[in-house]
Scaffold this motif. Structure first.
Motif, PDB file in Angstrom:
ATOM      1  N   ALA A  64     -26.525  33.613 -53.453  1.00 57.18           N
ATOM      2  CA  ALA A  64     -27.049  33.794 -54.807  1.00 57.18           C
ATOM      3  C   ALA A  64     -26.501  35.073 -55.432  1.00 57.18           C
ATOM      4  CB  ALA A  64     -28.572  33.832 -54.780  1.00 57.18           C
ATOM      5  N   ARG A  65     -26.309  36.102 -54.607  1.00 58.67           N
ATOM      6  CA  ARG A  65     -25.754  37.357 -55.113  1.00 58.67           C
ATOM      7  C   ARG A  65     -24.334  37.143 -55.625  1.00 58.67           C
ATOM      8  NH1 ARG A  65     -27.250  41.934 -57.297  1.00 58.67           N
ATOM      9  NH2 ARG A  65     -29.022  41.927 -55.895  1.00 58.67           N
ATOM     10  N   ARG A  66     -23.545  36.332 -54.918  1.00 56.00           N
ATOM     11  CA  ARG A  66     -22.180  36.059 -55.371  1.00 56.00           C
ATOM     12  C   ARG A  66     -22.178  35.345 -56.723  1.00 56.00           C
ATOM     13  NH1 ARG A  66     -21.321  35.205 -49.791  1.00 56.00           N
ATOM     14  NH2 ARG A  66     -21.748  32.970 -49.977  1.00 56.00           N
ATOM     15  N   SER A  67     -23.143  34.460 -56.920  1.00 56.35           N
ATOM     16  CA  SER A  67     -23.210  33.757 -58.203  1.00 56.35           C
ATOM     17  C   SER A  67     -23.595  34.707 -59.338  1.00 56.35           C
ATOM     18  CB  SER A  67     -24.203  32.594 -58.125  1.00 56.35           C
ATOM     19  OG  SER A  67     -25.531  33.072 -58.004  1.00 56.35           O
ATOM     20  N   LEU A  68     -24.292  35.807 -58.998  1.00 59.05           N
ATOM     21  CA  LEU A  68     -24.659  36.792 -60.013  1.00 59.05           C
ATOM     22  C   LEU A  68     -23.462  37.597 -60.504  1.00 59.05           C
ATOM     23  CD1 LEU A  68     -27.996  38.303 -58.645  1.00 59.05           C
ATOM     24  CD2 LEU A  68     -27.689  37.184 -60.860  1.00 59.05           C
ATOM     25  N   ALA A  69     -22.375  37.585 -59.719  1.00 60.61           N
ATOM     26  CA  ALA A  69     -21.202  38.377 -60.076  1.00 60.61           C
ATOM     27  C   ALA A  69     -20.613  37.954 -61.411  1.00 60.61           C
ATOM     28  CB  ALA A  69     -20.143  38.282 -58.986  1.00 60.61           C
ATOM     29  N   ARG A  70     -20.866  36.726 -61.830  1.00 59.02           N
ATOM     30  CA  ARG A  70     -20.390  36.292 -63.149  1.00 59.02           C
ATOM     31  C   ARG A  70     -21.057  37.105 -64.259  1.00 59.02           C
ATOM     32  NH1 ARG A  70     -18.166  31.623 -65.208  1.00 59.02           N
ATOM     33  NH2 ARG A  70     -18.288  30.619 -63.165  1.00 59.02           N
ATOM     34  N   ASP A  71     -22.308  37.477 -64.045  1.00 58.34           N
ATOM     35  CA  ASP A  71     -23.082  38.159 -65.087  1.00 58.34           C
ATOM     36  C   ASP A  71     -23.200  39.664 -64.875  1.00 58.34           C
ATOM     37  OD1 ASP A  71     -23.720  35.906 -66.683  1.00 58.34           O
ATOM     38  OD2 ASP A  71     -25.273  35.322 -65.258  1.00 58.34           O
ATOM     39  N   ILE A  72     -23.035  40.138 -63.632  1.00 51.15           N
ATOM     40  CA  ILE A  72     -23.142  41.565 -63.348  1.00 51.15           C
ATOM     41  C   ILE A  72     -21.863  42.033 -62.670  1.00 51.15           C
ATOM     42  CG2 ILE A  72     -24.465  43.385 -62.214  1.00 51.15           C
ATOM     43  CD1 ILE A  72     -26.861  41.549 -62.142  1.00 51.15           C
ATOM     44  N   GLN A  73     -21.141  42.927 -63.330  1.00 49.98           N
ATOM     45  CA  GLN A  73     -19.893  43.452 -62.797  1.00 49.98           C
ATOM     46  C   GLN A  73     -19.994  44.967 -62.644  1.00 49.98           C
ATOM     47  OE1 GLN A  73     -16.579  42.099 -61.965  1.00 49.98           O
ATOM     48  NE2 GLN A  73     -17.930  40.347 -61.581  1.00 49.98           N
ATOM     49  N   VAL A  74     -18.949  45.567 -62.071  1.00 48.50           N
ATOM     50  CA  VAL A  74     -18.969  47.003 -61.803  1.00 48.50           C
ATOM     51  C   VAL A  74     -17.595  47.603 -62.059  1.00 48.50           C
ATOM     52  CG1 VAL A  74     -18.463  46.613 -59.350  1.00 48.50           C
ATOM     53  CG2 VAL A  74     -19.528  48.771 -60.068  1.00 48.50           C
ATOM     54  N   VAL A  75     -17.591  48.845 -62.552  1.00 45.13           N
ATOM     55  CA  VAL A  75     -16.382  49.660 -62.640  1.00 45.13           C
ATOM     56  C   VAL A  75     -16.648  50.920 -61.820  1.00 45.13           C
ATOM     57  CG1 VAL A  75     -14.827  50.966 -64.132  1.00 45.13           C
ATOM     58  CG2 VAL A  75     -15.766  48.785 -64.926  1.00 45.13           C
ATOM     59  N   PHE A  76     -15.828  51.140 -60.782  1.00 49.69           N
ATOM     60  CA  PHE A  76     -16.040  52.261 -59.874  1.00 49.69           C
ATOM     61  C   PHE A  76     -15.340  53.529 -60.371  1.00 49.69           C
ATOM     62  CE2 PHE A  76     -16.602  48.624 -56.922  1.00 49.69           C
ATOM     63  CZ  PHE A  76     -17.876  48.933 -56.469  1.00 49.69           C
ATOM     64  N   GLN A  77     -15.614  54.618 -59.665  1.00 54.58           N
ATOM     65  CA  GLN A  77     -15.077  55.928 -60.048  1.00 54.58           C
ATOM     66  C   GLN A  77     -13.566  55.997 -59.892  1.00 54.58           C
ATOM     67  OE1 GLN A  77     -16.840  59.181 -57.910  1.00 54.58           O
ATOM     68  NE2 GLN A  77     -15.403  60.692 -58.681  1.00 54.58           N
ATOM     69  N   ASP A  78     -13.049  55.561 -58.753  1.00 58.36           N
ATOM     70  CA  ASP A  78     -11.627  55.694 -58.453  1.00 58.36           C
ATOM     71  C   ASP A  78     -10.922  54.378 -58.747  1.00 58.36           C
ATOM     72  OD1 ASP A  78      -9.092  56.053 -57.473  1.00 58.36           O
ATOM     73  OD2 ASP A  78      -9.723  56.959 -55.577  1.00 58.36           O
ATOM     74  N   PRO A  79     -10.140  54.306 -59.819  1.00 59.27           N
ATOM     75  CA  PRO A  79      -9.507  53.043 -60.182  1.00 59.27           C
ATOM     76  C   PRO A  79      -8.421  52.612 -59.210  1.00 59.27           C
ATOM     77  CG  PRO A  79      -8.707  54.797 -61.602  1.00 59.27           C
ATOM     78  CD  PRO A  79      -9.822  55.378 -60.772  1.00 59.27           C
TER      79      PRO A  79
END
Length: 283
Positions: free
Chosen positions: A83-98
């Motif tokens: 279920a967490r993987r399916s949430l990735a469509r709606d919740i994304q992340v941008v980390f500190q080190d590109p």
């Protein structure tokens, strides 16, 4: 009042202590906050305040020991991995080190198209979306054939933003996304975040230790100190006339060009740092 997109209530997170019999160390002590549709909530505090842990809990990377996290009015506090993987469509992340967040062996086109293909997009649809994403973040179309190492830090962060935008999310957790960049590049990337939000309506949970960065991008601000919320409110007020001594100290931490004023600010910041955390006024 409309239901918030993200609603965090009494969130607690504890990490295992060091040693066989060590007690768990609680880093969040019942934090509550919310993010509305199309809004940026800035989370600010020094290292160890717990701001990054909140973002990790929302992403499912830190397991809450108490409280709950609601997304679109659904409880995602303890959802299973599928279920967490399916949430990735709606919740994304941008980390500190590109750089470390991008696969160095893949081209930019492959990095951006991979999550789209995994979700069932055809090759042609993925390529079209990649061109669209590169245009959104201000990179040329021929960037898709290049590797991450061929870009500057600011350009790599634009790629990371494009990857987060690929599935058209509702919320992006931004974990210190400009702290590794120089000041001029920081401003350009922050302006890019703002422009993307205006065009797409995406919401941001924006984590930073820098109050000037938070002022630039946020609608509202929540200030964290050692795992507790000490102040929250509109960004203009929190970043110009804060009430809590800790927030005032954060504001004074920003350097100024005048040596006399800088010395006075440093002295005032030391005084504020000596106050008890429970004190809400500097005087």
């Amino acid at each position: 009042m409309t239901t918030p997109l993200l609603d965090v209530t009494d969130l607690r997170v504890a990490y295992p202590g060091r040693g066989l019999r060590a007690r768990p160390h609680e880093v969040l002590h019942g934090v509550s906050l919310h993010v509305r549709e199309g809004e940026t909530l800035g989370l600010v505090g020094e290292s160890g305040s717990g701001k990054t842990t909140i973002g990790r809990a929302v992403l499912g990377l830190a397991k809450p020991s108490g409280g709950r996290v609601l997304f679109q009015d659904q409880d995602i506090t303890h959802v299973p991995p599928k279920a967490r993987r399916s949430l990735a469509r709606d919740i994304q992340v941008v980390f500190q080190d590109p750089y470390t967040s991008l696969n160095p062996s893949l081209t930019i086109g492959d990095i951006l198209s991979e999550p789209l293909v995994v979700r069932g997009a055809s090759g042609s649809d993925a390529r079209n979306r990649v061109r669209e994403l590169l245009d959104h973040v201000g990179l040329p179309a021929n960037a898709s054939a290049r590797l991450p190492r061929e870009f500057s830090g600011g350009q790599r962060q634009r790629v990371a933003i494009a990857r987060a935008l690929a599935p058209k999310p509702r919320l992006i957790v931004c974990d210190e996304p400009v702290s590794a960049l120089d000041l001029s590049t920081q401003t350009r990337v922050l302006d890019l975040f703002i422009d993307i939000q205006r065009r797409t309506g995406v919401s941001y949970l924006f984590v930073s230790h820098d109050l000037s960065v938070i002022r630039h991008i946020s609608h509202r601000v929540t200030v964290l100190y050692r795992g507790d919320v000490v102040e929250t409110g509109p960004a203009d007020r929190i970043t110009s006339s804060p009430e809590h001594a800790y927030t005032q100290a954060l504001l004074l931490a920003a350097p100024v060009a005048d040596p006399v004023r800088q010395r006075e600010r440093r002295s005032e910041r030391r005084r504020l740092a000596s106050l008890e955390p429970s004190e809400t006024k500097a005087n």
